[in-house]
Design an enzyme around this catalytic site. Structure first.
Site, PDB file in Angstrom:
ATOM      1  N   ASN A 102       6.137  -0.155   0.391  1.00 56.21           N
ATOM      2  CA  ASN A 102       6.918  -0.377  -0.828  1.00 56.21           C
ATOM      3  C   ASN A 102       8.431  -0.417  -0.694  1.00 56.21           C
ATOM      4  O   ASN A 102       9.096  -0.817  -1.627  1.00 56.21           O
ATOM      5  CB  ASN A 102       6.548   0.701  -1.868  1.00 56.21           C
ATOM      6  CG  ASN A 102       5.129   0.513  -2.345  1.00 56.21           C
ATOM      7  OD1 ASN A 102       4.854  -0.378  -3.128  1.00 56.21           O
ATOM      8  ND2 ASN A 102       4.219   1.312  -1.830  1.00 56.21           N
ATOM      9  N   TRP A 103       8.981   0.001   0.443  1.00 55.91           N
ATOM     10  CA  TRP A 103      10.452   0.111   0.458  1.00 55.91           C
ATOM     11  C   TRP A 103      11.128  -1.197   0.826  1.00 55.91           C
ATOM     12  O   TRP A 103      12.162  -1.531   0.282  1.00 55.91           O
ATOM     13  CB  TRP A 103      10.902   1.296   1.305  1.00 55.91           C
ATOM     14  CG  TRP A 103      11.541   0.991   2.614  1.00 55.91           C
ATOM     15  CD1 TRP A 103      10.900   0.879   3.810  1.00 55.91           C
ATOM     16  CD2 TRP A 103      12.936   0.795   2.885  1.00 55.91           C
ATOM     17  NE1 TRP A 103      11.810   0.607   4.801  1.00 55.91           N
ATOM     18  CE2 TRP A 103      13.072   0.565   4.258  1.00 55.91           C
ATOM     19  CE3 TRP A 103      14.082   0.789   2.095  1.00 55.91           C
ATOM     20  CZ2 TRP A 103      14.290   0.319   4.856  1.00 55.91           C
ATOM     21  CZ3 TRP A 103      15.303   0.553   2.707  1.00 55.91           C
ATOM     22  CH2 TRP A 103      15.388   0.326   4.063  1.00 55.91           C
TER      23      TRP A 103
ATOM     24  N   ILE B 106      10.055  -4.903   0.762  1.00 54.19           N
ATOM     25  CA  ILE B 106       8.974  -5.847   0.438  1.00 54.19           C
ATOM     26  C   ILE B 106       9.071  -7.143   1.256  1.00 54.19           C
ATOM     27  O   ILE B 106       8.045  -7.646   1.722  1.00 54.19           O
ATOM     28  CB  ILE B 106       8.922  -6.118  -1.082  1.00 54.19           C
ATOM     29  CG1 ILE B 106       8.538  -4.839  -1.818  1.00 54.19           C
ATOM     30  CG2 ILE B 106       7.960  -7.247  -1.431  1.00 54.19           C
ATOM     31  CD1 ILE B 106       7.181  -4.279  -1.474  1.00 54.19           C
ATOM     32  N   PRO B 107      10.277  -7.735   1.474  1.00 54.24           N
ATOM     33  CA  PRO B 107      10.288  -8.962   2.289  1.00 54.24           C
ATOM     34  C   PRO B 107       9.654  -8.774   3.665  1.00 54.24           C
ATOM     35  O   PRO B 107       8.849  -9.598   4.099  1.00 54.24           O
ATOM     36  CB  PRO B 107      11.788  -9.291   2.400  1.00 54.24           C
ATOM     37  CG  PRO B 107      12.393  -8.694   1.181  1.00 54.24           C
ATOM     38  CD  PRO B 107      11.615  -7.446   0.910  1.00 54.24           C
TER      39      PRO B 107
ATOM     40  N   HIS C 119      13.224  -2.807  15.829  1.00 56.18           N
ATOM     41  CA  HIS C 119      14.198  -1.741  15.551  1.00 56.18           C
ATOM     42  C   HIS C 119      14.977  -1.404  16.830  1.00 56.18           C
ATOM     43  O   HIS C 119      16.198  -1.255  16.799  1.00 56.18           O
ATOM     44  CB  HIS C 119      13.490  -0.494  15.013  1.00 56.18           C
ATOM     45  CG  HIS C 119      13.209  -0.553  13.543  1.00 56.18           C
ATOM     46  ND1 HIS C 119      12.104  -1.181  13.017  1.00 56.18           N
ATOM     47  CD2 HIS C 119      13.904  -0.083  12.482  1.00 56.18           C
ATOM     48  CE1 HIS C 119      12.129  -1.087  11.704  1.00 56.18           C
ATOM     49  NE2 HIS C 119      13.212  -0.418  11.345  1.00 56.18           N
TER      50      HIS C 119
HETATM   51  C1  LIG Z   1       0.899  -2.057   8.688  1.00 58.40           C
HETATM   52  C2  LIG Z   1       0.993  -2.503   7.250  1.00 58.40           C
HETATM   53  C3  LIG Z   1       1.165  -4.004   7.203  1.00 58.40           C
HETATM   54  C4  LIG Z   1      -0.285  -2.079   6.561  1.00 58.40           C
HETATM   55  O1  LIG Z   1      -0.213  -2.433   5.220  1.00 58.40           O
HETATM   56  P1  LIG Z   1      -1.275  -1.863   4.162  1.00 58.40           P
HETATM   57  O2  LIG Z   1      -0.844  -2.332   2.828  1.00 58.40           O
HETATM   58  O3  LIG Z   1      -1.422  -0.396   4.371  1.00 58.40           O
HETATM   59  O4  LIG Z   1      -2.606  -2.576   4.609  1.00 58.40           O
HETATM   60  P2  LIG Z   1      -4.013  -2.644   3.832  1.00 58.40           P
HETATM   61  O5  LIG Z   1      -5.091  -2.378   4.810  1.00 58.40           O
HETATM   62  O6  LIG Z   1      -3.946  -1.777   2.622  1.00 58.40           O
HETATM   63  O7  LIG Z   1      -4.163  -4.176   3.372  1.00 58.40           O
HETATM   64  C5  LIG Z   1      -3.104  -5.012   3.152  1.00 58.40           C
HETATM   65  C6  LIG Z   1      -3.626  -6.360   2.689  1.00 58.40           C
HETATM   66  O8  LIG Z   1      -4.602  -6.847   3.605  1.00 58.40           O
HETATM   67  C7  LIG Z   1      -5.798  -7.171   2.873  1.00 58.40           C
HETATM   68  N1  LIG Z   1      -6.948  -6.896   3.732  1.00 58.40           N
HETATM   69  C8  LIG Z   1      -7.476  -5.691   4.024  1.00 58.40           C
HETATM   70  N2  LIG Z   1      -8.552  -5.868   4.822  1.00 58.40           N
HETATM   71  C9  LIG Z   1      -8.697  -7.190   5.032  1.00 58.40           C
HETATM   72  C10 LIG Z   1      -9.600  -7.998   5.762  1.00 58.40           C
HETATM   73  N3  LIG Z   1     -10.590  -7.461   6.479  1.00 58.40           N
HETATM   74  N4  LIG Z   1      -9.421  -9.325   5.764  1.00 58.40           N
HETATM   75  C11 LIG Z   1      -8.424  -9.902   5.062  1.00 58.40           C
HETATM   76  N5  LIG Z   1      -7.538  -9.198   4.339  1.00 58.40           N
HETATM   77  C12 LIG Z   1      -7.671  -7.863   4.326  1.00 58.40           C
HETATM   78  C13 LIG Z   1      -5.758  -6.274   1.664  1.00 58.40           C
HETATM   79  O9  LIG Z   1      -6.527  -6.815   0.608  1.00 58.40           O
HETATM   80  C14 LIG Z   1      -4.306  -6.305   1.320  1.00 58.40           C
HETATM   81  O10 LIG Z   1      -3.999  -7.512   0.663  1.00 58.40           O
HETATM   82  P3  LIG Z   1      -2.903  -7.611  -0.490  1.00 58.40           P
HETATM   83  O11 LIG Z   1      -1.594  -7.209   0.145  1.00 58.40           O
HETATM   84  O12 LIG Z   1      -2.922  -9.036  -0.911  1.00 58.40           O
HETATM   85  O13 LIG Z   1      -3.335  -6.646  -1.543  1.00 58.40           O
HETATM   86  C15 LIG Z   1       2.186  -1.825   6.506  1.00 58.40           C
HETATM   87  O14 LIG Z   1       2.107  -0.442   6.654  1.00 58.40           O
HETATM   88  C16 LIG Z   1       3.527  -2.289   7.019  1.00 58.40           C
HETATM   89  O15 LIG Z   1       4.056  -3.276   6.528  1.00 58.40           O
HETATM   90  N6  LIG Z   1       4.086  -1.573   8.020  1.00 58.40           N
HETATM   91  C17 LIG Z   1       5.316  -1.955   8.695  1.00 58.40           C
HETATM   92  C18 LIG Z   1       6.456  -1.897   7.767  1.00 58.40           C
HETATM   93  C19 LIG Z   1       7.740  -2.045   8.501  1.00 58.40           C
HETATM   94  O16 LIG Z   1       7.851  -1.944   9.673  1.00 58.40           O
HETATM   95  N7  LIG Z   1       8.773  -2.261   7.756  1.00 58.40           N
HETATM   96  C20 LIG Z   1      10.068  -2.376   8.334  1.00 58.40           C
HETATM   97  C21 LIG Z   1      11.021  -2.021   7.316  1.00 58.40           C
HETATM   98  S1  LIG Z   1      12.635  -1.847   7.985  1.00 58.40           S
END
Ligand SMILES: CC(C)(COP(=O)(O)OP(=O)(O)OC[C@H]1O[C@@H](n2cnc3c(N)ncnc32)[C@H](O)[C@@H]1OP(=O)(O)O)[C@@H](O)C(=O)NCCC(=O)NCCS
Length: 484
Positions: free
Chosen positions: A372-373, A375-376, A411
């Site tokens: 959530n922090w 989004i892009p 990072h």
């Molecule tokens: C790793 C990461 C991507 C996991 O995300 P998450 O939301 O916990 O993952 P989820 O398992 O809940 O599922 C995410 C999506 O995949 C979909 N999904 C889950 N299982 C699936 C499958 N088997 N097949 C297809 N899609 C699937 C979910 O429906 C969901 O879709 P939606 O976003 O459209 O609702 C997230 O924690 C992340 O972005 N981490 C890195 C962030 C980062 O480094 N940010 C840097 C900021 S400086």
């Protein structure tokens, strides 16, 4: 502060927080007593004496004045309105920081120096390597467009296209790193800026290539009369009409990392909204620079000696001292980037999707925070990395670890190369998020989970900052403390 509910409001809230049977009993008893009781929350607060006078006149004396009820702080009371206490926290925070601010001014005088900021970007006034890198970045974008144009008309096979894209994307990551290492006139801040822009370009062109490939796959699978873009029937652009300079540059400047053929567009530019965000942007830029120079730099400089002497109790004291300005600056940076800057760009470009962040401050788990922090980045990770891995049959755990590995790499890339030293603190910080996410979701629920998320944000970042700054000082400078 800001509670306009008045006496009627607080009375209404108290009633709402009791057990329902007690509340019902009370309501029945109070019913004839006056207009304050009931659902009409917006009614003006009545004269507090008025209903009582009526009640005294019409009913027998109050023989009982007690009932079964819990104290407000007991969880069984169901009371949850701590708004006043939140306001008290804000007042205390302002007071304690005003004291810190004064203490800092008395100790160091005014350290804010806008001219010094220029020297962070320029070492030699006749050599502008970071700016040259930014101009050269256009070459990679145009190369991607040319490859895509040829792929669209079948002048290149998919394998050759993939090879060319891979070479282009690899060069995007290697070129600024090589310049940062080999060109002496580039400053750490200048090369960090260039690497940041190149990383964004890498993610955008990766997305551009993916979406155009999906369009080709759809086109190949679709009947000749069906548009390639699923929802393109009423939309303006369909594949391959999107392969133009204008479309590519709109995407490159738009506040998103995920490409699509038809971005949602806002109907017009709202001038007042734009002006507000612009003013915020300018003010918060100054504030961040001022806070870094006045508050963070002296604290960091004073932390070098305890680090050198391995004086652990002083190191912890310095760390906690640094945590406060670091956290403030990080919060300001969040608002500045995700609300002010991205909204300014979006407003100017009439880019409709303004979900740049969600309510990460309510995170009760580390996973929720990363979802959530930013989004892009999260959207890019899900669309171009996580879901494709899941579709290939990779387990969720491996896919999640893969995303965090890639994020940890970037990072580290953005910090180590400008500083010209590899210490892996940023990499480790990101990788630690995986076990941390497991621990918080397993052992800390609700408010406890939220407190742990805040604690990791407040303490985790200054640890990494101190590690890097300490190592950088040891490598490049003699330690020169700025005061006691
Ligand atoms: C790793 C990461 C991507 C996991 O995300 P998450 O939301 O916990 O993952 P989820 O398992 O809940 O599922 C995410 C999506 O995949 C979909 N999904 C889950 N299982 C699936 C499958 N088997 N097949 C297809 N899609 C699937 C979910 O429906 C969901 O879709 P939606 O976003 O459209 O609702 C997230 O924690 C992340 O972005 N981490 C890195 C962030 C980062 O480094 N940010 C840097 C900021 S400086």
């Amino acid at each position: 502060m800001g509670d306009r509910g008045g006496a009627g409001g607080s009375r209404r809230r108290r009633t709402g927080s009791r057990h329902s049977s007690q509340a019902a009993e009370e309501e029945a008893r109070d019913a004839p007593a006056g207009p304050d009781v009931g659902a009409g929350g917006d009614a003006p607060p009545p004269d507090p004496d008025q209903p009582r006078v009526a009640a005294v006149g019409s009913s027998p004396r109050e023989l009982s004045c007690h009932r079964l009820q819990e104290s407000l702080f007991s969880s069984d009371s169901g009371f949850s309105n701590y708004r006043g206490i939140l306001n008290w926290c804000v007042v205390m925070l302002i007071l304690s920081n005003a004291r810190l601010f004064l203490e800092n001014l008395i100790k160091y005088g005014i350290l804010v120096d806008p001219i010094q900021v220029v020297s962070l970007f320029l070492r030699d006034p006749y050599s502008w390597p970071a700016l040259c890198l930014l101009i050269v970045a256009n070459v990679f974008a145009l190369a991607t467009l040319q490859v895509e144009k040829r792929l669209a008309v079948g002048a290149l096979t998919e394998q050759v296209g993939l090879l060319l894209h891979a070479a282009n994307l690899a060069t995007i990551l290697c070129l600024p790193a090589a310049v940062a290492f080999l060109v002496d006139s580039i400053t750490p801040v200048g090369s960090m800026l260039a690497l940041w822009v190149y990383t964004i370009l890498f993610l955008k062109l990766f997305s551009y290539r993916d979406v155009n490939l999906w369009c080709r796959e759809l086109r190949a699978g679709a009947r000749a009369d069906k548009p390639a873009n699923g929802a393109a029937a009423q939309r303006s652009v369909s594949y391959p009409d999107n392969l133009t300079y204008g479309d590519l540059y709109y995407f490159l400047f738009a506040p998103t990392l995920c490409y699509e053929l038809n971005f949602p567009r806002s109907p017009r530019i709202r001038k007042r909204f734009l002006l507000r965000r612009l003013l915020e942007m300018l003010f918060l830029t100054q504030l961040q620079v001022g806070l870094i120079q006045q508050w963070m730099v002296p604290t960091i400089q004073n932390s070098m000696k305890p680090f050198k002497d391995m004086d652990y109790s002083r190191i912890i004291e310095r760390l906690l001292k640094l945590a406060v300005p670091n956290h403030f600056i990080w919060l300001i940076f969040f608002y500045w980037l995700f609300h002010s800057c991205l909204n300014v760009v979006a407003e100017l470009m009439r880019f409709g999707d303004r979900e740049f962040y969600r309510d990460w401050w309510n995170s009760e788990s580390v996973s929720y925070f990363w979802q959530n922090w930013n989004i892009p980045v999260h959207k890019w990770c899900i669309r171009h990395f996580y879901k494709p891995m899941l579709r290939c049959g990779v387990s969720k755990w491996v896919a999640r670890t893969g995303v965090f590995l890639a994020s940890a790499f970037f990072h580290e890339y953005l910090v180590s190369i400008p500083l010209r030293m590899f210490r892996l603190w940023a990499f480790t910080g990101m990788m630690v998020q995986i076990p941390l996410a497991w621990v918080t979701s397993r052992f800390f629920l609700g408010n406890y989970g939220n407190a742990v998320v805040w604690l990791t944000l407040i303490i985790g970042q200054p640890v990494a900052v101190l590690m890097y700054v300490h190592d950088y000082y040891v490598l490049h400078h003699e330690v020169a403390p700025a005061g006691a």
